[in-house]
Design a protein around this motif. Sequence first.
Motif, mmCIF file in Angstrom:
data_model
loop_
_atom_site.group_PDB
_atom_site.id
_atom_site.type_symbol
_atom_site.label_atom_id
_atom_site.label_comp_id
_atom_site.label_asym_id
_atom_site.label_seq_id
_atom_site.Cartn_x
_atom_site.Cartn_y
_atom_site.Cartn_z
ATOM 1 N N LEU A 186 -1.839 -28.047 -20.668
ATOM 2 C CA LEU A 186 -3.283 -28.323 -20.303
ATOM 3 C C LEU A 186 -3.324 -27.015 -19.235
ATOM 4 C CD1 LEU A 186 -2.162 -31.899 -20.560
ATOM 5 C CD2 LEU A 186 -3.461 -31.054 -22.398
ATOM 6 N N THR A 187 -4.636 -27.374 -19.438
ATOM 7 C CA THR A 187 -4.447 -25.487 -18.974
ATOM 8 C C THR A 187 -6.173 -25.953 -18.058
ATOM 9 O OG1 THR A 187 -5.904 -24.864 -20.470
ATOM 10 C CG2 THR A 187 -3.704 -23.591 -19.548
ATOM 11 N N ASP A 188 -6.976 -27.713 -18.685
ATOM 12 C CA ASP A 188 -8.221 -27.464 -17.631
ATOM 13 C C ASP A 188 -8.061 -29.694 -17.717
ATOM 14 O OD1 ASP A 188 -9.339 -28.510 -20.381
ATOM 15 O OD2 ASP A 188 -10.266 -25.908 -19.880
ATOM 16 N N VAL A 189 -9.638 -29.476 -17.001
ATOM 17 C CA VAL A 189 -9.819 -31.284 -17.213
ATOM 18 C C VAL A 189 -9.416 -31.625 -18.035
ATOM 19 C CG1 VAL A 189 -10.481 -33.403 -15.396
ATOM 20 C CG2 VAL A 189 -9.825 -30.954 -14.660
ATOM 21 N N PRO A 190 -10.685 -31.114 -19.423
ATOM 22 C CA PRO A 190 -11.615 -31.453 -19.811
ATOM 23 C C PRO A 190 -10.289 -31.430 -21.760
ATOM 24 C CG PRO A 190 -12.917 -30.140 -19.225
ATOM 25 C CD PRO A 190 -11.516 -29.896 -18.482
ATOM 26 N N ALA A 191 -9.869 -30.478 -21.450
ATOM 27 C CA ALA A 191 -9.006 -30.345 -22.234
ATOM 28 C C ALA A 191 -7.817 -31.591 -21.813
ATOM 29 C CB ALA A 191 -7.810 -29.460 -22.375
ATOM 30 N N THR A 192 -7.593 -32.289 -21.398
ATOM 31 C CA THR A 192 -6.316 -33.344 -20.369
ATOM 32 C C THR A 192 -7.113 -34.810 -21.268
ATOM 33 O OG1 THR A 192 -5.864 -32.210 -18.556
ATOM 34 C CG2 THR A 192 -4.990 -34.330 -18.619
ATOM 35 N N VAL A 193 -8.427 -34.784 -20.331
ATOM 36 C CA VAL A 193 -9.141 -35.682 -21.138
ATOM 37 C C VAL A 193 -9.330 -36.064 -22.489
ATOM 38 C CG1 VAL A 193 -11.644 -37.420 -20.705
ATOM 39 C CG2 VAL A 193 -10.557 -35.863 -18.474
ATOM 40 N N GLU A 194 -9.477 -35.175 -23.681
ATOM 41 C CA GLU A 194 -9.770 -35.090 -24.315
ATOM 42 C C GLU A 194 -8.601 -35.380 -24.855
ATOM 43 O OE1 GLU A 194 -10.905 -32.256 -28.608
ATOM 44 O OE2 GLU A 194 -10.822 -31.478 -26.586
ATOM 45 N N LEU A 195 -7.413 -34.793 -24.777
ATOM 46 C CA LEU A 195 -6.374 -35.652 -25.282
ATOM 47 C C LEU A 195 -5.796 -36.714 -25.271
ATOM 48 C CD1 LEU A 195 -2.886 -34.670 -26.141
ATOM 49 C CD2 LEU A 195 -2.416 -34.665 -23.943
ATOM 50 N N ILE A 196 -5.588 -37.716 -23.966
ATOM 51 C CA ILE A 196 -5.929 -38.910 -23.205
ATOM 52 C C ILE A 196 -6.514 -39.960 -24.683
ATOM 53 C CG2 ILE A 196 -6.357 -40.372 -22.219
ATOM 54 C CD1 ILE A 196 -4.896 -38.626 -19.531
ATOM 55 N N ALA A 197 -7.663 -38.715 -24.000
ATOM 56 C CA ALA A 197 -9.201 -40.246 -25.296
ATOM 57 C C ALA A 197 -9.103 -40.275 -26.936
ATOM 58 C CB ALA A 197 -10.004 -39.511 -24.522
ATOM 59 N N ALA A 198 -7.945 -39.405 -27.389
ATOM 60 C CA ALA A 198 -8.431 -39.478 -28.458
ATOM 61 C C ALA A 198 -6.726 -40.174 -28.850
ATOM 62 C CB ALA A 198 -7.773 -37.960 -29.005
ATOM 63 N N ALA A 199 -5.587 -40.285 -27.743
ATOM 64 C CA ALA A 199 -4.373 -40.578 -28.819
ATOM 65 C C ALA A 199 -3.599 -42.233 -28.377
ATOM 66 C CB ALA A 199 -3.419 -40.088 -28.107
ATOM 67 N N GLU A 200 -3.539 -42.825 -29.021
ATOM 68 C CA GLU A 200 -3.242 -44.685 -28.638
ATOM 69 C C GLU A 200 -2.284 -44.689 -27.592
ATOM 70 O OE1 GLU A 200 -2.837 -47.912 -31.400
ATOM 71 O OE2 GLU A 200 -3.383 -45.957 -32.962
ATOM 72 N N VAL A 201 -1.636 -43.642 -27.443
ATOM 73 C CA VAL A 201 -0.432 -43.117 -26.585
ATOM 74 C C VAL A 201 -0.072 -42.084 -25.990
ATOM 75 C CG1 VAL A 201 2.035 -44.068 -25.657
ATOM 76 C CG2 VAL A 201 0.647 -45.321 -27.219
ATOM 77 N N ALA A 202 -0.535 -41.980 -25.116
ATOM 78 C CA ALA A 202 -0.285 -40.348 -24.336
ATOM 79 C C ALA A 202 0.860 -40.268 -23.561
ATOM 80 C CB ALA A 202 -1.500 -39.580 -24.200
ATOM 81 N N VAL A 203 1.435 -39.187 -23.222
ATOM 82 C CA VAL A 203 2.517 -39.305 -22.090
ATOM 83 C C VAL A 203 2.229 -37.704 -21.773
ATOM 84 C CG1 VAL A 203 5.035 -39.289 -21.037
ATOM 85 C CG2 VAL A 203 4.302 -40.923 -23.010
ATOM 86 N N ILE A 204 2.145 -37.833 -20.333
ATOM 87 C CA ILE A 204 1.421 -36.705 -19.561
ATOM 88 C C ILE A 204 2.535 -36.305 -18.445
ATOM 89 C CG2 ILE A 204 -0.436 -34.445 -18.830
ATOM 90 C CD1 ILE A 204 -1.099 -35.929 -21.143
ATOM 91 N N GLY A 205 3.308 -35.196 -18.598
ATOM 92 C CA GLY A 205 3.981 -34.304 -17.185
ATOM 93 C C GLY A 205 2.699 -33.797 -16.469
ATOM 94 N N PHE A 206 2.718 -33.925 -15.244
ATOM 95 C CA PHE A 206 1.821 -32.818 -14.064
ATOM 96 C C PHE A 206 2.895 -32.350 -13.140
ATOM 97 C CE2 PHE A 206 -0.846 -36.836 -15.407
ATOM 98 C CZ PHE A 206 -2.046 -36.526 -15.444
ATOM 99 N N PHE A 207 3.277 -31.707 -13.194
ATOM 100 C CA PHE A 207 4.937 -30.412 -13.019
ATOM 101 C C PHE A 207 3.951 -29.667 -11.272
ATOM 102 C CE2 PHE A 207 6.079 -31.799 -16.676
ATOM 103 C CZ PHE A 207 7.715 -33.113 -16.537
ATOM 104 N N GLN A 208 4.565 -29.819 -10.417
ATOM 105 C CA GLN A 208 4.101 -29.070 -9.282
ATOM 106 C C GLN A 208 4.859 -27.753 -9.861
ATOM 107 O OE1 GLN A 208 4.031 -30.915 -5.754
ATOM 108 N NE2 GLN A 208 1.693 -31.304 -5.799
ATOM 109 N N ASP A 209 5.968 -27.900 -9.862
ATOM 110 C CA ASP A 209 7.628 -26.795 -10.363
ATOM 111 C C ASP A 209 7.857 -27.447 -11.888
ATOM 112 O OD1 ASP A 209 9.562 -25.400 -10.076
ATOM 113 O OD2 ASP A 209 10.777 -26.860 -8.671
ATOM 114 N N LEU A 210 7.833 -26.186 -12.521
ATOM 115 C CA LEU A 210 8.094 -26.146 -13.752
ATOM 116 C C LEU A 210 9.422 -25.852 -13.730
ATOM 117 C CD1 LEU A 210 4.847 -24.083 -15.856
ATOM 118 C CD2 LEU A 210 6.436 -26.456 -15.487
ATOM 119 N N GLU A 211 10.516 -25.378 -12.549
ATOM 120 C CA GLU A 211 11.126 -25.704 -13.391
ATOM 121 C C GLU A 211 12.757 -26.502 -12.830
ATOM 122 O OE1 GLU A 211 13.011 -22.247 -13.948
ATOM 123 O OE2 GLU A 211 10.440 -21.586 -13.847
ATOM 124 N N ILE A 212 11.825 -27.632 -12.041
ATOM 125 C CA ILE A 212 13.048 -28.309 -11.819
ATOM 126 C C ILE A 212 13.585 -29.362 -13.671
ATOM 127 C CG2 ILE A 212 11.709 -29.220 -9.909
ATOM 128 C CD1 ILE A 212 10.458 -31.274 -11.597
#
Length: 272
Positions: free
Chosen positions: A43-69
């Motif tokens: 997810l590279t922008d807010v509209p894409a994130t909002v769209e994913l969440i709105a279209a799914a009965e259940v959505a799990v999003i990983g918000f990571f500041q560090d992708l190496e953890i």
Amino acid sequence: MKITRSRCLILSFVLVCGLVPEVTADVEEATDGLSTTQEPIWLTDVPATVELIAAAEVAVIGFFQDLEIPIVSVFRSMARQFQDVSFGISNHSEVLTHYNVTSNSICLFRLVDDQQLHLNAEDIENLDAAKLSRFIHVNNLHWVTEYSPMIAAGLFNTMVQTHLLLMMKKTSPEYEESMRRYREAAKLFQGQILFVLVDSGKRENGKVMSYFKLKESQLPALAIYESVDDKWDTLPIAEVTVEKVRGFCEGFLKGLLQRDHEAEGDSGKEEL
């Protein structure tokens, strides 16, 4: 009629703890059967994130500041385990700011009761695959959720205190059409009632049916209960229709019980 508080606790015990050995088995089975095809959506922008969440009965999003953890690779494996859940991942500052994320976080968004559940930095510090899998299992509530011990725990953790159970065999010829209608009815009561399927073809689910005094000959049947006021009711039905389900739910919400449980008495209810 009102069930005593102790009987409500018995129901909780039956639903949550009745099949403890299967909880571990569920996780192991899902882990063993991982598909290699599904990955989280970047997810590279807010509209894409909002769209994913709105279209799914259940959505799990990983918000990571560090992708190496380490948790990032664990999170990605969950997308292959849970095929009925939409997964997304983002490290873009615009997206993190929009969702008020100031540290690494995993969020579960649930349409059925408009809930957002968060695992923040302190929660995920010691998180492993088993713990994250359990978190998703417990909170994976859809328009219609099939009963399992871990899902039962999620039902009792939600803010929606009224739950409707449809008890029928998944192997019956009417199952697919019945579920389509049941799911349509569920959408009419978003945030008011959680809809659950109990497969009466599974022997272990007999404890749930027994609690509501339902016999095999009465199935399919609806059972509804409210944990706050300890109210409950049942309705055997020859055919699952949106109209019947809606009428039963509306009557219950208005306090119109279909049967006089007080006249029946509680003495015959099985204490498990």
